[in-house]
Write a protein that holds these residues in place. Structure first.
Motif: not given
Length: 355
Positions: A180-195
């Motif tokens: 899963t590819l993840n985006l964190h902003v200020d240390g908080i997970l805000l978005g994921s995409v998979a596969p």
């Protein structure tokens, strides 16, 4: 109906409860502050939605139960010092690090780990909390009270953040979801995409790393491994011995969600390799008020946690698993005006991964 007790009644515990219903499992999520004596039976199983808990009547009873799955694993992985030590022991790649003991100085940390050093408290701390940056050699200092209570990590200029969620049966059989590819902003997970097909060549490597950890710990159930990608190298960032935020997309995108998988393993029900339907995206809802208009977006699967809304607090998420990237991007286009402006960055990132 078999009963499984969950230590913790936050959103993860509630989603485990929901996942137990089709399996004919009576899942009881228990508030960690409860002073209630529970009708806990010797043949029933206990699991947890969190790594740490206070000492209350209910938690004391659950934690002393003979069938508390993975009980010995929680303290080992909840402490970042022992967690990192296990990763090193198994010769798995991770960022250079060290314990900050009573004799450790900021100058010494810069000398060993470089110009940018991240201090992480050994226990607690999540979503960017419990961290302190050392970025100014010669002017930095370890905060008062942090000696012996934190580790120091070398800052990593990674290409991407990703995670892999795996599961292990009592017999030692392991299965995995796609990276899963993840985006964190200020240390908080805000978005994921998979596969994502472009990450497929790293899947076997990630599975081998997580399987080595789960087997070493004789772990039962779902575990998440967060990683940094540097080229084709994966560095273990942190481990979560439980269902994990970055696996929420599996509720929409796989025939067996991470929550169902965990319960199957704990209850010794048959566990198989999950079937992934399509590329899914997950949008984390953080510090935003509930909007019924989200339900009007085609394909949106909304999960609201029923929490009081506070800045920086995870209060829900929205999954999408549509038949094409184009459909998903159009759905994100419709969702964007229904979210605060800060989500523009998140949705742009998700759309870019679908191109």
């Amino acid at each position: 109906m078999s009963r499984i007790w969950v230590l913790g009644a936050g959103q993860l515990g509630q989603m485990l409860k929901h996942a137990g219903m089709p399996l004919n499992l009576d899942v009881q999520a228990i508030d960690i502050e409860s002073q209630e004596t529970l009708p806990l039976q010797a043949h029933e199983q206990v699991t947890a939605e969190r790594e740490q808990w206070p000492d209350t009547v209910a938690t004391r009873q659950l934690a002393s139960h003979g069938a508390f799955v993975n009980l010995q694993t929680f303290p080992r992985l909840a402490d970042r010092f022992s967690q990192k030590s296990i990763i090193d022991q198994l010769d798995l790649a991770t960022a250079p690090w060290q314990l900050v003991d009573s004799n450790t100085s900021a100058e010494g940390l810069h000398e060993k780990l470089g110009e940018r050093v991240l201090l992480k408290q050994r226990t607690g701390g999540y979503d960017g909390r419990g961290q302190h940056w050392l970025r100014e050699p010669g002017r930095d200092a370890v905060p008062d009270g942090w000696h012996e209570m934190c580790i120091a990590e070398q800052a990593i200029d990674f290409d991407e953040e990703m995670s892999v969620v795996g599961m292990r049966t009592r017999e030692g059989e392991c299965f995995f979801y796609p990276l899963t590819l993840n985006l964190h902003v200020d240390g908080i997970l805000l978005g994921s995409v998979a596969p994502l097909p472009r990450l497929g060549h790293l899947q076997e490597k990630a599975e081998q790393m997580l399987a080595k950890l789960m087997n070493h710990l004789d772990y039962v159930g779902v575990m998440a491994m967060e990683c940094f990608r540097l080229g084709d190298t994966l560095l273990v960032n942190e481990l979560a011995p439980r269902v994990h935020n970055s696996g929420h997309w599996t509720q929409a995108g796989a025939n067996i969600s991470q929550f169902e998988a965990h319960l199957r393993a704990v209850a010794s029900l048959p566990l198989v390799q999950p079937t992934v339907k399509n590329t899914s995206v997950m949008v984390n809802l953080v510090g935003v008020d509930y909007q019924t208009t989200w339900l009007s977006v085609p394909g949106a699967e909304v999960y609201w946690y029923g929490k009081d809304v506070r800045p920086g607090r995870k209060v829900g998420h929205i999954n999408f698993c549509l038949t094409s990237g184009g459909e998903t991007k159009r759905a994100l286009d419709q969702l964007q005006p229904l979210l605060p402006a800060m989500y523009g960055e998140v949705l742009d990132w998700l759309r870019s991964q679908l191109d």
